[in-house]
Write a protein that holds these residues in place. Structure first.
Motif, PDB file in Angstrom:
ATOM      1  N   PHE A  80       0.779  -1.158  -0.156  1.00 26.64           N
ATOM      2  CA  PHE A  80       0.007  -0.005   0.051  1.00 26.64           C
ATOM      3  C   PHE A  80       0.794   1.130   0.085  1.00 26.64           C
ATOM      4  O   PHE A  80       1.589   1.368   0.860  1.00 26.64           O
ATOM      5  N   LEU A  81       0.589   1.862  -1.195  1.00 28.00           N
ATOM      6  CA  LEU A  81       1.660   3.213  -1.174  1.00 28.00           C
ATOM      7  C   LEU A  81       0.713   4.402  -0.784  1.00 28.00           C
ATOM      8  O   LEU A  81      -0.115   4.764  -1.733  1.00 28.00           O
ATOM      9  N   HIS A  82       0.907   5.008   0.124  1.00 32.65           N
ATOM     10  CA  HIS A  82       0.201   6.269   0.824  1.00 32.65           C
ATOM     11  C   HIS A  82       0.827   7.395   0.114  1.00 32.65           C
ATOM     12  O   HIS A  82       1.859   7.548  -0.025  1.00 32.65           O
ATOM     13  N   THR A  83      -0.124   8.342  -0.227  1.00 36.54           N
ATOM     14  CA  THR A  83       0.586   9.635  -0.965  1.00 36.54           C
ATOM     15  C   THR A  83      -0.568  10.749  -0.277  1.00 36.54           C
ATOM     16  O   THR A  83      -1.632  10.598   0.237  1.00 36.54           O
ATOM     17  N   ASP A  84       0.035  12.031  -0.578  1.00 39.26           N
ATOM     18  CA  ASP A  84      -0.787  13.069  -0.008  1.00 39.26           C
ATOM     19  C   ASP A  84      -1.581  13.737  -1.244  1.00 39.26           C
ATOM     20  O   ASP A  84      -2.002  14.795  -1.013  1.00 39.26           O
ATOM     21  N   ASP A  85      -1.415  13.290  -2.298  1.00 39.43           N
ATOM     22  CA  ASP A  85      -1.847  13.741  -3.581  1.00 39.43           C
ATOM     23  C   ASP A  85      -2.093  12.813  -4.663  1.00 39.43           C
ATOM     24  O   ASP A  85      -1.286  12.264  -5.461  1.00 39.43           O
ATOM     25  N   PHE A  86      -3.264  12.286  -4.397  1.00 38.60           N
ATOM     26  CA  PHE A  86      -3.718  11.106  -5.462  1.00 38.60           C
ATOM     27  C   PHE A  86      -3.242  11.480  -6.816  1.00 38.60           C
ATOM     28  O   PHE A  86      -2.727  10.783  -7.641  1.00 38.60           O
ATOM     29  N   LEU A 125      -2.493   2.458  -4.676  1.00 37.15           N
ATOM     30  CA  LEU A 125      -2.189   3.910  -4.410  1.00 37.15           C
ATOM     31  C   LEU A 125      -3.187   4.352  -3.698  1.00 37.15           C
ATOM     32  O   LEU A 125      -4.357   4.484  -4.037  1.00 37.15           O
ATOM     33  N   LEU A 126      -2.958   4.973  -2.534  1.00 37.21           N
ATOM     34  CA  LEU A 126      -3.769   5.393  -1.630  1.00 37.21           C
ATOM     35  C   LEU A 126      -3.679   6.803  -0.992  1.00 37.21           C
ATOM     36  O   LEU A 126      -2.564   6.908  -0.571  1.00 37.21           O
ATOM     37  N   GLN A 127      -4.741   7.728  -1.273  1.00 39.98           N
ATOM     38  CA  GLN A 127      -4.519   8.675  -0.539  1.00 39.98           C
ATOM     39  C   GLN A 127      -5.637   8.916   0.829  1.00 39.98           C
ATOM     40  O   GLN A 127      -6.746   8.746   0.663  1.00 39.98           O
ATOM     41  N   PRO A 128      -5.292   8.687   1.910  1.00 40.15           N
ATOM     42  CA  PRO A 128      -6.067   8.333   3.088  1.00 40.15           C
ATOM     43  C   PRO A 128      -7.095   9.536   3.291  1.00 40.15           C
ATOM     44  O   PRO A 128      -6.708  10.620   3.071  1.00 40.15           O
ATOM     45  N   SER A 129      -8.139   9.322   3.776  1.00 41.21           N
ATOM     46  CA  SER A 129      -9.132  10.237   4.208  1.00 41.21           C
ATOM     47  C   SER A 129      -8.453  11.177   5.312  1.00 41.21           C
ATOM     48  O   SER A 129      -7.634  10.822   5.833  1.00 41.21           O
ATOM     49  N   ALA A 130      -8.860  12.509   5.082  1.00 40.75           N
ATOM     50  CA  ALA A 130      -8.526  13.665   6.339  1.00 40.75           C
ATOM     51  C   ALA A 130      -8.885  12.757   7.628  1.00 40.75           C
ATOM     52  O   ALA A 130      -9.934  12.386   7.788  1.00 40.75           O
TER      53      ALA A 130
END
Length: 132
Positions: A80-86, A125-130
């Motif tokens: 799981f690759l987290h990002t701050d800007d999907f 590729l995952l931009q987590p919810s706030a």
């Protein structure tokens, strides 16, 4: 006690091919590349130089290991690759030839899409919810 997973082993068929793909297609940083003898290397990559978790590239050197290339999670999402800007990262990855298996979707936990690495391992590729 503070703990974290330091390295995750990822089977590859060729060190240089894998380094080139992960650094170009995903924008990872090569942290270390040390020869160990007999053709083996200690290769660490990370999505960011400050990331505490790194991929340890391990060249498959037996039939059993080669059979697992691209199947390290049995066809399920493996990493799981987290990002701050999907949108930014998906656009960059698409322009580098990364194959996404689905369009982005909005889930309770964030914006996500599944892609494959050069061996066929599935990633999110995952931009987590706030707040996540």
């Amino acid at each position: 006690m503070k703990r974290h997973i330091a390295h995750i082993t990822l089977l590859v068929s060729d060190y240089d091919e894998a380094i080139a793909w992960y650094t170009h297609a995903l924008g990872f940083t090569r942290i270390e590349d040390t020869a160990l003898g007999a053709g083996k290397r200690w290769v660490l990559l990370a999505p960011d130089p400050d990331s505490p978790t790194r991929l340890l590239l391990a060249r498959a050197d037996s039939e059993q290991q080669r059979a697992q290339l691209g199947q390290q999670a049995g066809g399920r999402v493996f990493l799981f690759l987290h990002t701050d800007d999907f949108q930014r990262d998906q656009a960059r990855m698409l322009s580098a030839g990364v194959r996404f298996l689905e369009p982005p979707r909005q889930e309770v936990y964030g914006t996500v899409a599944v892609f494959e690495d050069l061996y066929g391992n599935r990633w999110d590729l995952l931009q987590p919810s706030a707040g996540d």
